[in-house]
Design a protein around this motif. Structure first.
Motif, mmCIF file in Angstrom:
data_model
loop_
_atom_site.group_PDB
_atom_site.id
_atom_site.type_symbol
_atom_site.label_atom_id
_atom_site.label_comp_id
_atom_site.label_asym_id
_atom_site.label_seq_id
_atom_site.Cartn_x
_atom_site.Cartn_y
_atom_site.Cartn_z
ATOM 1 N N VAL B 126 0.869 -1.169 0.000
ATOM 2 C CA VAL B 126 0.000 0.000 0.000
ATOM 3 C C VAL B 126 0.911 1.226 0.000
ATOM 4 O O VAL B 126 1.845 1.288 0.795
ATOM 5 C CB VAL B 126 -0.887 0.039 1.261
ATOM 6 C CG1 VAL B 126 -1.816 1.245 1.245
ATOM 7 C CG2 VAL B 126 -1.676 -1.259 1.414
ATOM 8 N N GLU B 167 -2.408 -0.701 -3.910
ATOM 9 C CA GLU B 167 -3.487 0.105 -3.351
ATOM 10 C C GLU B 167 -2.915 1.459 -2.928
ATOM 11 O O GLU B 167 -1.736 1.551 -2.609
ATOM 12 C CB GLU B 167 -4.032 -0.629 -2.118
ATOM 13 C CG GLU B 167 -5.371 -0.199 -1.637
ATOM 14 C CD GLU B 167 -5.984 -1.246 -0.693
ATOM 15 O OE1 GLU B 167 -7.183 -1.453 -0.783
ATOM 16 O OE2 GLU B 167 -5.255 -1.836 0.129
ATOM 17 N N PRO B 197 -7.115 0.156 -6.326
ATOM 18 C CA PRO B 197 -8.063 0.691 -5.352
ATOM 19 C C PRO B 197 -7.504 1.896 -4.603
ATOM 20 O O PRO B 197 -6.310 1.963 -4.312
ATOM 21 C CB PRO B 197 -8.277 -0.489 -4.386
ATOM 22 C CG PRO B 197 -7.839 -1.702 -5.123
ATOM 23 C CD PRO B 197 -6.760 -1.267 -6.063
#
Lengths: 200, 250
Positions: B126, B167, B197
């Protein structure tokens, strides 16, 4: 006596949650780093961590024997990448998979990739018995693409239905992560353990 | 179809969850493993931990807390704060994190994103981006929002996607801590430009704000802290509110 589950540790990623989940469901879990030990297993779980080639690297020397063991009825569960290695090959890597499932692993197509989060698995399989909410956790950019009739569950993503749950012989494969899927995942794993006990 | 995720965020300092008002007057609000387990029971889709001190002395404390929390959770856990190398990321994953977020280190050395993605798979990488409006665009800030980088936030988001991020955790420095709602223009701009995302963060003061960010942007998930920590509403109440308004949640 509790079911003895052999959990394969390919040396990438943590197996903490899958181990704890299985134990929580009543199994006795042994983690093995030497894949030769898989050949004596009563029941095998192939966890969902890492990339295709890295995962297959350690399994490669025993590829034929493991496939034979699974084909002849040893109960097993492959999760995410642990499911994808059941196929013969993957677009993610160059190493051959176990080749238990006929077909290959292809890139997932969509606007947003990875497919990340909770999505519904539509399945009538017995492993879903008593699962109240069919939302399971997904985190993947590739998917299984079977060329035989082994799909037992599907999931809609960005308007397309994709196969996400498979069974051949006594080997189950899930694209989703039951060990990350809260109550639904626990119910699913309890059903898997009951299934494995029933076929032994 | 894929559901929208609600992610309670625990800011952790010296092993305790803290919450400050505008980064001042930090106060203890609870013990991370207990709070995380409680949020899972309420229906949280994931839990995020941010080590807000992230000094070398507290690193082991943090890893111990991650292990203890992971031992209680059956939903994904993301850990961030002070991740500077592939080894730091490996330590966090081995402690039980499912995903690890990098922020300042990625700006300093973008290759860390691709190295982590190659080592552990992109689904566990992330990249946290702190954006702040400067003139007619948003700029990336690092070190807890204290250092300007001159980098355009939307361009940076596209770049980290190319590098292998799975992400983006997008926090607006303009709305964070103010509780007046998420930064809709920033979130929409980033979510429109990337194909991974985006988690919206910063500014959530009530459940209506979560509805707004899902109905007006392409965000896949919403992160919130104080509304949950202070029992202003439960995760379950947020989800019921969203469900009634046509947002698909678990």
């Amino acid at each position: 006596m509790p079911l003895r589950v052999t959990l394969t540790d390919y040396g990438v990623g943590n197996l903490y949650s899958i181990r704890r989940s299985l134990e929580n469901c009543g199994a006795e879990v042994t983690t093995v780093k030497d894949m030769k030990d898989v050949l004596d297993a009563e029941c095998i779980v192939f966890p969902g961590v890492g990339a295709f080639d890295k995962t297959m690297e350690k399994l490669q020397p025993y590829r034929e024997e493991i496939r034979e063991k699974l084909l002849t009825g040893t109960p097993a569960l492959g999760i995410c990448i642990g499911m994808q290695i059941m196929y013969g090959s993957s677009a993610e890597g160059t190493t051959p998979g176990l080749g238990l499932f006929d077909g290959d692993v292809v890139p997932l197509v969509g606007k947003v990739i990875p497919h990340m989060g909770w999505n519904q698995v539509v399945s009538n399989d017995a492993l879903m018995d008593g699962v109240e909410d069919n939302n399971f956790y997904f985190a993947h950019s590739y998917r299984g693409n079977p060329s035989e009739d082994i799909t037992i569950g599907r999931t809609e993503y960005e308007g397309t239905e994709i196969p996400t749950f498979f069974r051949k012989a006594n080997t189950y494969g899930t694209q989703f992560h039951p060990e990350k899927s809260s109550k639904s995942g626990m119910a699913f794993l309890r059903n898997f353990i009951a299934f494995a006990e029933s076929v032994l | 179809m894929l559901t929208k995720r609600i992610i309670p965020c625990l800011d952790v300092k010296n092993g305790k969850v803290v919450k400050g008002i505008n980064f001042k007057g930090l106060r203890d609000v609870g013990y991370p493993p207990e709070m995380a387990a409680n949020y899972e029971m309420q229906g949280a889709d994931e839990i995020t931990f941010l080590d807000i001190t992230a000094s070398l002395e507290t690193r082991q404390t943090m890893l111990d807390i991650v292990s203890e929390t992971a031992g209680k959770l059956f939903v994904p856990l993301t850990v961030g704060g002070g991740i500077r190398s592939v080894d730091d990321m490996r330590d966090a994953l081995n402690a039980g994190a499912d995903k690890v977020s990098v922020n300042s280190a990625a700006v300093k050395n973008p290759q860390i994103v691709s190295e982590c993605a190659e080592s552990f798979g992109r689904q566990c990488v992330v990249v946290a981006i702190d954006g702040k409006r400067v003139d007619d665009h948003w700029e990336v800030f690092t070190h807890g929002g204290t250092r300007s980088t001159g980098i355009d936030a939307v361009e940076w988001a596209k770049k980290v996607e190319d590098l292998g991020a799975g992400e983006i955790l997008l926090t607006s420095m303009d709305t964070d801590g103010v509780k007046n709602g998420y930064d809709i223009p920033l979130t929409a701009a980033v979510a429109d430009e990337v194909n991974i995302p985006v988690i919206a963060s910063g500014g959530c003061g009530c459940k209506e704000h979560i509805y707004d960010v899902f109905s007006q942007t392409g965000a896949s998930a919403a992160l919130a802290a104080s509304i949950f920590h202070y029992n202003e509403c439960t995760v379950g109440e947020v989800k019921e509110y969203l469900r009634d308004r046509g947002i698909v949640v678990r």
